[in-house]
Design a protein around this motif. Structure first.
Motif, PDB file in Angstrom:
ATOM      1  N   MET A  52       0.837  -1.209   0.000  1.00  0.00           N
ATOM      2  CA  MET A  52       0.000   0.000   0.000  1.00  0.00           C
ATOM      3  C   MET A  52       0.867   1.251   0.000  1.00  0.00           C
ATOM      4  O   MET A  52       1.788   1.395   0.786  1.00  0.00           O
ATOM      5  N   THR A  53       0.571   2.167  -0.886  1.00  0.00           N
ATOM      6  CA  THR A  53       1.309   3.422  -0.944  1.00  0.00           C
ATOM      7  C   THR A  53       0.520   4.507  -0.204  1.00  0.00           C
ATOM      8  O   THR A  53      -0.666   4.661  -0.431  1.00  0.00           O
ATOM      9  N   ILE A  54       1.172   5.209   0.666  1.00  0.00           N
ATOM     10  CA  ILE A  54       0.535   6.374   1.277  1.00  0.00           C
ATOM     11  C   ILE A  54       1.231   7.598   0.683  1.00  0.00           C
ATOM     12  O   ILE A  54       2.413   7.805   0.898  1.00  0.00           O
ATOM     13  N   ALA A  55       0.495   8.360  -0.083  1.00  0.00           N
ATOM     14  CA  ALA A  55       1.098   9.543  -0.716  1.00  0.00           C
ATOM     15  C   ALA A  55       1.425  10.590   0.350  1.00  0.00           C
ATOM     16  O   ALA A  55       0.885  10.557   1.452  1.00  0.00           O
ATOM     17  N   THR A  56       2.325  11.507   0.007  1.00  0.00           N
ATOM     18  CA  THR A  56       2.726  12.504   0.998  1.00  0.00           C
ATOM     19  C   THR A  56       1.601  13.503   1.242  1.00  0.00           C
ATOM     20  O   THR A  56       0.776  13.761   0.390  1.00  0.00           O
ATOM     21  N   LYS A  57       1.611  14.066   2.430  1.00  0.00           N
ATOM     22  CA  LYS A  57       0.557  14.990   2.833  1.00  0.00           C
ATOM     23  C   LYS A  57       0.665  16.333   2.139  1.00  0.00           C
ATOM     24  O   LYS A  57       1.746  16.835   1.906  1.00  0.00           O
ATOM     25  N   ARG A  58      -0.455  16.904   1.786  1.00  0.00           N
ATOM     26  CA  ARG A  58      -0.502  18.281   1.292  1.00  0.00           C
ATOM     27  C   ARG A  58      -1.911  18.816   1.498  1.00  0.00           C
ATOM     28  O   ARG A  58      -2.767  18.111   2.028  1.00  0.00           O
ATOM     29  N   GLN A  59      -2.132  20.031   1.086  1.00  0.00           N
ATOM     30  CA  GLN A  59      -3.429  20.696   1.260  1.00  0.00           C
ATOM     31  C   GLN A  59      -4.512  20.000   0.426  1.00  0.00           C
ATOM     32  O   GLN A  59      -4.281  19.607  -0.705  1.00  0.00           O
ATOM     33  N   TYR A  60      -5.719  19.893   0.988  1.00  0.00           N
ATOM     34  CA  TYR A  60      -6.815  19.310   0.213  1.00  0.00           C
ATOM     35  C   TYR A  60      -7.186  20.198  -0.958  1.00  0.00           C
ATOM     36  O   TYR A  60      -7.327  21.408  -0.825  1.00  0.00           O
ATOM     37  N   GLU A  61      -7.317  19.584  -2.153  1.00  0.00           N
ATOM     38  CA  GLU A  61      -8.025  20.247  -3.247  1.00  0.00           C
ATOM     39  C   GLU A  61      -8.649  19.160  -4.102  1.00  0.00           C
ATOM     40  O   GLU A  61      -8.134  18.043  -4.181  1.00  0.00           O
ATOM     41  N   SER A  62      -9.766  19.459  -4.725  1.00  0.00           N
ATOM     42  CA  SER A  62     -10.413  18.411  -5.506  1.00  0.00           C
ATOM     43  C   SER A  62      -9.679  18.265  -6.845  1.00  0.00           C
ATOM     44  O   SER A  62      -9.193  19.232  -7.424  1.00  0.00           O
ATOM     45  N   LEU A  63      -9.579  17.006  -7.290  1.00  0.00           N
ATOM     46  CA  LEU A  63      -8.841  16.707  -8.517  1.00  0.00           C
ATOM     47  C   LEU A  63      -9.675  17.017  -9.756  1.00  0.00           C
ATOM     48  O   LEU A  63     -10.902  16.927  -9.726  1.00  0.00           O
ATOM     49  N   THR A  64      -8.975  17.343 -10.842  1.00  0.00           N
ATOM     50  CA  THR A  64      -9.605  17.347 -12.158  1.00  0.00           C
ATOM     51  C   THR A  64      -9.305  15.982 -12.784  1.00  0.00           C
ATOM     52  O   THR A  64      -8.504  15.211 -12.257  1.00  0.00           O
ATOM     53  N   GLU A  65      -9.931  15.683 -13.932  1.00  0.00           N
ATOM     54  CA  GLU A  65      -9.663  14.400 -14.596  1.00  0.00           C
ATOM     55  C   GLU A  65      -8.190  14.281 -14.979  1.00  0.00           C
ATOM     56  O   GLU A  65      -7.586  13.221 -14.834  1.00  0.00           O
ATOM     57  N   GLU A  66      -7.592  15.389 -15.433  1.00  0.00           N
ATOM     58  CA  GLU A  66      -6.181  15.364 -15.817  1.00  0.00           C
ATOM     59  C   GLU A  66      -5.295  15.086 -14.605  1.00  0.00           C
ATOM     60  O   GLU A  66      -4.356  14.291 -14.670  1.00  0.00           O
ATOM     61  N   GLN A  67      -5.601  15.775 -13.509  1.00  0.00           N
ATOM     62  CA  GLN A  67      -4.808  15.568 -12.289  1.00  0.00           C
ATOM     63  C   GLN A  67      -4.942  14.136 -11.779  1.00  0.00           C
ATOM     64  O   GLN A  67      -4.006  13.571 -11.235  1.00  0.00           O
ATOM     65  N   ALA A  68      -6.122  13.555 -11.970  1.00  0.00           N
ATOM     66  CA  ALA A  68      -6.334  12.183 -11.507  1.00  0.00           C
ATOM     67  C   ALA A  68      -5.398  11.220 -12.248  1.00  0.00           C
ATOM     68  O   ALA A  68      -4.838  10.284 -11.662  1.00  0.00           O
ATOM     69  N   ILE A  69      -5.212  11.476 -13.553  1.00  0.00           N
ATOM     70  CA  ILE A  69      -4.301  10.627 -14.326  1.00  0.00           C
ATOM     71  C   ILE A  69      -2.866  10.779 -13.814  1.00  0.00           C
ATOM     72  O   ILE A  69      -2.165   9.788 -13.587  1.00  0.00           O
ATOM     73  N   VAL A  70      -2.443  12.024 -13.597  1.00  0.00           N
ATOM     74  CA  VAL A  70      -1.093  12.278 -13.074  1.00  0.00           C
ATOM     75  C   VAL A  70      -0.914  11.566 -11.725  1.00  0.00           C
ATOM     76  O   VAL A  70       0.108  10.929 -11.454  1.00  0.00           O
ATOM     77  N   TYR A  71      -1.957  11.681 -10.905  1.00  0.00           N
ATOM     78  CA  TYR A  71      -1.931  11.088  -9.562  1.00  0.00           C
ATOM     79  C   TYR A  71      -1.748   9.573  -9.642  1.00  0.00           C
ATOM     80  O   TYR A  71      -0.931   8.989  -8.929  1.00  0.00           O
ATOM     81  N   ALA A  72      -2.497   8.927 -10.540  1.00  0.00           N
ATOM     82  CA  ALA A  72      -2.416   7.464 -10.696  1.00  0.00           C
ATOM     83  C   ALA A  72      -1.023   7.046 -11.152  1.00  0.00           C
ATOM     84  O   ALA A  72      -0.474   6.041 -10.689  1.00  0.00           O
ATOM     85  N   LYS A  73      -0.447   7.828 -12.034  1.00  0.00           N
ATOM     86  CA  LYS A  73       0.897   7.498 -12.533  1.00  0.00           C
ATOM     87  C   LYS A  73       1.937   7.669 -11.428  1.00  0.00           C
ATOM     88  O   LYS A  73       2.853   6.855 -11.295  1.00  0.00           O
ATOM     89  N   LYS A  74       1.790   8.736 -10.645  1.00  0.00           N
ATOM     90  CA  LYS A  74       2.718   8.979  -9.535  1.00  0.00           C
ATOM     91  C   LYS A  74       2.721   7.810  -8.555  1.00  0.00           C
ATOM     92  O   LYS A  74       3.723   7.520  -7.909  1.00  0.00           O
ATOM     93  N   GLU A  95      -4.827  10.437   3.027  1.00  0.00           N
ATOM     94  CA  GLU A  95      -5.707  11.084   3.998  1.00  0.00           C
ATOM     95  C   GLU A  95      -5.918  12.556   3.696  1.00  0.00           C
ATOM     96  O   GLU A  95      -7.029  13.070   3.803  1.00  0.00           O
ATOM     97  N   GLU A  96      -4.821  13.249   3.330  1.00  0.00           N
ATOM     98  CA  GLU A  96      -4.897  14.696   3.141  1.00  0.00           C
ATOM     99  C   GLU A  96      -5.830  15.067   1.989  1.00  0.00           C
ATOM    100  O   GLU A  96      -6.637  15.986   2.098  1.00  0.00           O
ATOM    101  N   LEU A  97      -5.741  14.298   0.898  1.00  0.00           N
ATOM    102  CA  LEU A  97      -6.597  14.586  -0.255  1.00  0.00           C
ATOM    103  C   LEU A  97      -7.925  13.829  -0.174  1.00  0.00           C
ATOM    104  O   LEU A  97      -8.751  13.926  -1.081  1.00  0.00           O
ATOM    105  N   ALA A  98      -8.126  13.067   0.890  1.00  0.00           N
ATOM    106  CA  ALA A  98      -9.377  12.309   1.093  1.00  0.00           C
ATOM    107  C   ALA A  98      -9.646  11.356  -0.068  1.00  0.00           C
ATOM    108  O   ALA A  98     -10.760  11.245  -0.582  1.00  0.00           O
ATOM    109  N   ILE A  99      -8.539  10.683  -0.477  1.00  0.00           N
ATOM    110  CA  ILE A  99      -8.612   9.828  -1.672  1.00  0.00           C
ATOM    111  C   ILE A  99      -8.413   8.353  -1.302  1.00  0.00           C
ATOM    112  O   ILE A  99      -7.576   8.025  -0.464  1.00  0.00           O
ATOM    113  N   THR A 100      -9.209   7.502  -1.930  1.00  0.00           N
ATOM    114  CA  THR A 100      -8.961   6.063  -1.888  1.00  0.00           C
ATOM    115  C   THR A 100      -8.787   5.572  -3.313  1.00  0.00           C
ATOM    116  O   THR A 100      -9.621   5.869  -4.169  1.00  0.00           O
ATOM    117  N   VAL A 101      -7.689   4.860  -3.545  1.00  0.00           N
ATOM    118  CA  VAL A 101      -7.457   4.299  -4.875  1.00  0.00           C
ATOM    119  C   VAL A 101      -7.774   2.817  -4.783  1.00  0.00           C
ATOM    120  O   VAL A 101      -7.243   2.122  -3.912  1.00  0.00           O
TER     121      VAL A 101
END
Lengths: 396, 396
Positions: B1-23, B107-113
C-alpha cells in the motif's frame, strides 16, 4: 489548573513530593511541610502533604506502573491516572461537592494533585464500625443521577458524547472488570479465592448453566453498551464520608458503559452490610438502599424532563423504559458483584473480617444466594421495595 | 500500500487524476490513459482511469468537503474517506473477494485508490431491471457473518476491539443516520419528503406513540451498542453485482454499532423489490431474503463454534440469545429503513420510479405498513420464514 512539563516517569519519594507541590505554587517555598505516603499501596502512591501550622493540605496521587498486590509482574497502564483525573473533572462539572477538587494533572508522571479529604473516612470502614452516614444514600443517588444523565446521549450532542467515548476508552482497566467480575468467578479459574467449606456452593455456580447464561448477557452489556461515563468501580471503598459529607474518589476504571453498573455496584456493597448487621442498624442500610434508588431515579427523571435533548424525550413510555432497564441492569450487576466479592480474587472486608468461621461462611453463603437470585430474577424484581422485601425474607 | 505525501486538500480534475495514478506507480508514465468522472456526484468524485489498450483500470475516489445535493452549504467531514478506506481494508481481511481491493489511501486529499468494478452493476439498478443475481444473498450473508463476527467481542481480544471502536468513531456520518433514519421521519420535520396523498398515513405515524416508543428504543440501540464494525449503509445501492460476483462498496458510514443494523438495512432494501414485483420474480426476492438470513446465521454460528474467544461461548443458550437479538434488531431496523426511504429525505428509486401515481402511492403505503408492523412486532416475529409469510399475507 497547572499542567507540569513532560518528563520521564519515575515514582516520587516523600521529599520529592514536597518539592513537587511547591513547584506547582500550592505552598510557598519557605514553608516547612509534612509529607506521608498514606495509600494502601496496591496500585498507587498517595502522598498527603500538609502545612502543620494551619493544617492546610493537599493530596498527590501517583499511579504505579504495576499492581503491587502481585509484585511488579502485573503491569498496569499509567494512562489510568489521566482517565481518573479527567473523570473527576468531568463528573465534578455535574456533581460539584461530591468529588474531590482537582488542582493539577501531570500525565507524564501519572500524577493527580487534589483536595485533601483525610478529614473523612472510607465509607466501607465506617459502615463496618457502624458509623452513621445520614447523607450517604442521598448524596450517592444525586451523584449517580447527575454524572450518568449528563454524560449520556440524553443530555449531550452526539459529537460531544462520541468524543468522550473515545477519550475515556479504558481497555486495560475494563479487562480487569471483564475478568474479575464477569468471568473468573463463574468458572474454575485460578484467580478465584474461597474457603473450602464454600466449595459445594461454588461448584453449584460453575455448573449452573441458567445463571451463567444471564451473566454472559450482563457481560455482553458491559462490553458493548456505551450509555454514560461510569465511575466504573463504585463500591463503598471508593467513597469518603462523614456525617456531613460524601465524596466519590478513585474513578480510574471510568469508561462509557451501562448506567446500571455504577448503581448496582454501590447497592451490592450496601447489601454486604445488610448481611452482617442485625436489628435497627440493618434497617438503616435498608433505608440507604431504598433512598439511593429513589433519589437516583427521581433526580434522573427531573433532569430528563428539564434537560433532555433527545427528540423522543416526551414519547410516552420512553423515560420509564430507560429507568426500568437501568434498574434491571443494576440488580443483575449487583448480583455479579455479590458473587465475585465472595469467591473471586478481590474480597470485601465486610465479610472477610468475620472471625467466627461458621458465621462467616453463613454470611458468604447468603451473599452467593442473593447474588444468584438477583442475576436470575432481575427482570421480575419490579421495584426497590421488592428488593428490600426479598432481602428481609432471605435473611430471616 | 502506498501512502502519498501529505498536502493541502483540493479536488482533482480528470487530468490531475491521471497524473496522480501514474505517480502512485499504478501505470507507467508513457501510457496514454483515459479518465472519466463517473460518480453520482453527491458526496464524492469517482474517477475511472483506464488504459484503453488492455482495458486495465483503477478507481480514484475523492471525498468532497460538502454534500453537493444541497449545494456547498452542508459541510461533511473528509475523515469519512479514511473511515471508508480503513473499513474496506478491515472487512477485506475477513470477506476477501466481497469488497474492492484498496491500492492506496491519501488522507490529506481524502482519496482512496481501489479496484475498478465497472464491469459490475449497482444491485439496486439491476434488481429494478429484473437482472438475475443468483449469488447476491449467499454472498451478502457470508459478508455479514464474516465482517460482523470477526470485528465483535466474540472474536477479538478486548484491547483490539476497543482500539477499533476508537479508530472507527464516526460522529458526523452517524448523525446523518440518527437524524434521517431514526428521528426526522417520525416527526413533522422539514427534511421529510412525501406525496400529499400520503399525508394521512404519515400523520398517523407521527401520532403513533407506541410506534415511536419502539423507534426510540431502536435509536438508543444504534447510539449505544458497539457490537461490531458495521458497514453502516448497506442498501442495494452500496452493492455492485453480476451473475458471478458481489462486491460491497462505500462503507463511509462504518462505525461500531448493533449487528442487526447492517442485516436489517439489506433486508429492507430487498423488501422494496417484493413490493414492486409480481409472480415468479417476486418469489426470487423472497428466496434472497430467506437465504440472506440463513447464510448469515449459519455462518455466524459456524464461526462462533470454531473461533469465538468468549469464555461463555459454550454456555447453553448464549449463541441462540445473540442470534435472536440480532434477528429482532434487524427486523426493527428494517422497519425504520422502509419508512424513512418512503417519507424521509432520501428515497429509493425502486418506489419513486413507479410512474402511475395510484400504483406508486399503493406501493408506498405498503412499505409504510410493513415498516410499522416490523417495528411493533419485531419480538414476536420468530423466524425469517414468518417474515416471508407476513410479507406474502400483506401483499396479497
Amino acid at each position: 489548573m497547572t499542567i507540569a512539563t513532560k518528563r520521564q516517569y519515575e515514582s516520587l519519594t516523600e521529599e520529592q513530593a514536597i518539592v513537587y507541590a511547591k513547584k506547582l505554587g500550592l505552598f510557598s517555598d519557605e514553608l516547612e511541610l509534612e509529607c506521608s505516603e498514606i495509600g494502601d499501596g496496591n496500585l498507587n502512591y498517595v502522598f498527603r502533604i500538609r502545612d502543620p501550622k494551619n493544617g492546610k493540605g493537599i493530596i498527590i496521587k501517583q499511579a504505579l506502573p504495576y499492581a503491587k498486590v502481585v509484585g511488579e509482574s502485573w503491569p498496569l497502564t499509567l494512562k489510568r491516572a489521566k482517565i481518573e483525573a479527567s473523570a473527576l473533572k468531568k463528573h465534578g462539572e455535574f456533581a460539584a461537592g461530591l468529588v474531590p477538587e482537582v488542582y493539577a494533572i501531570d500525565e507524564e508522571l501519572a500524577i493527580t494533585v487534589m483536595e485533601d479529604l483525610s478529614r473523612l473516612t472510607i465509607a466501607r470502614e465506617g459502615l463496618i464500625c457502624l458509623e452513621s452516614y445520614p447523607k450517604l444514600s442521598t448524596d450517592i443517588g444525586e451523584y449517580l443521577a447527575q454524572t450518568l444523565f449528563h454524560t449520556s446521549d440524553f443530555a449531550l450532542h452526539p459529537f460531544e458524547k462520541k468524543k468522550l467515548v473515545s477519550e475515556f476508552s479504558n481497555p486495560e482497566l475494563c479487562k480487569i472488570t471483564e475478568d474479575l467480575i464477569f468471568t473468573d468467578p463463574f468458572f474454575d479459574y485460578e484467580t478465584n479465592d474461597f474457603e473450602s467449606s464454600l466449595r459445594v456452593d461454588v461448584e453449584a455456580i460453575w455448573s449452573n448453566e441458567l445463571l451463567k447464561l444471564e451473566v454472559a448477557k450482563l457481560k455482553k452489556s458491559f462490553l458493548t453498551e456505551a450509555e454514560a461515563l461510569l465511575h466504573g468501580d463504585l463500591h463503598t471503598g471508593s467513597i469518603f464520608a462523614s456525617e456531613m459529607e460524601t465524596k466519590v474518589i478513585d474513578p480510574e476504571f471510568a469508561f462509557y458503559g451501562p448506567i446500571g453498573f455504577d448503581v448496582g455496584l454501590f447497592l451490592a456493597n450496601l447489601i454486604f452490610q445488610t448481611i452482617t448487621r442485625e436489628g435497627e442498624s440493618r434497617v438503616v442500610i435498608f433505608e440507604h438502599i431504598e433512598k439511593t434508588w429513589e433519589v437516583f431515579s427521581s433526580k434522573f427523571s427531573e433532569l430528563w424532563k428539564k434537560e433532555a435533548v433527545e427528540s423522543y424525550k416526551d414519547t410516552k413510555g420512553f423515560e420509564t423504559y430507560v429507568l426500568d432497564k437501568i434498574f434491571q441492569d443494576a440488580i443483575g450487576f449487583a448480583g455479579c458483584e455479590l458473587i465475585r466479592r465472595t469467591i473471586g480474587l478481590a474480597h470485601v472486608k465486610d465479610l472477610d473480617r468475620i472471625v467466627d468461621e461458621e458465621q462467616r461462611i453463613l454470611a458468604k453463603k447468603q451473599a452467593l444466594q442473593i447474588g444468584e437470585l438477583f442475576i436470575l430474577n432481575r427482570k421480575e424484581i419490579s421495584s426497590i421495595q421488592s428488593v428490600i422485601e426479598l432481602l428481609e425474607e432471605l435473611q430471616k
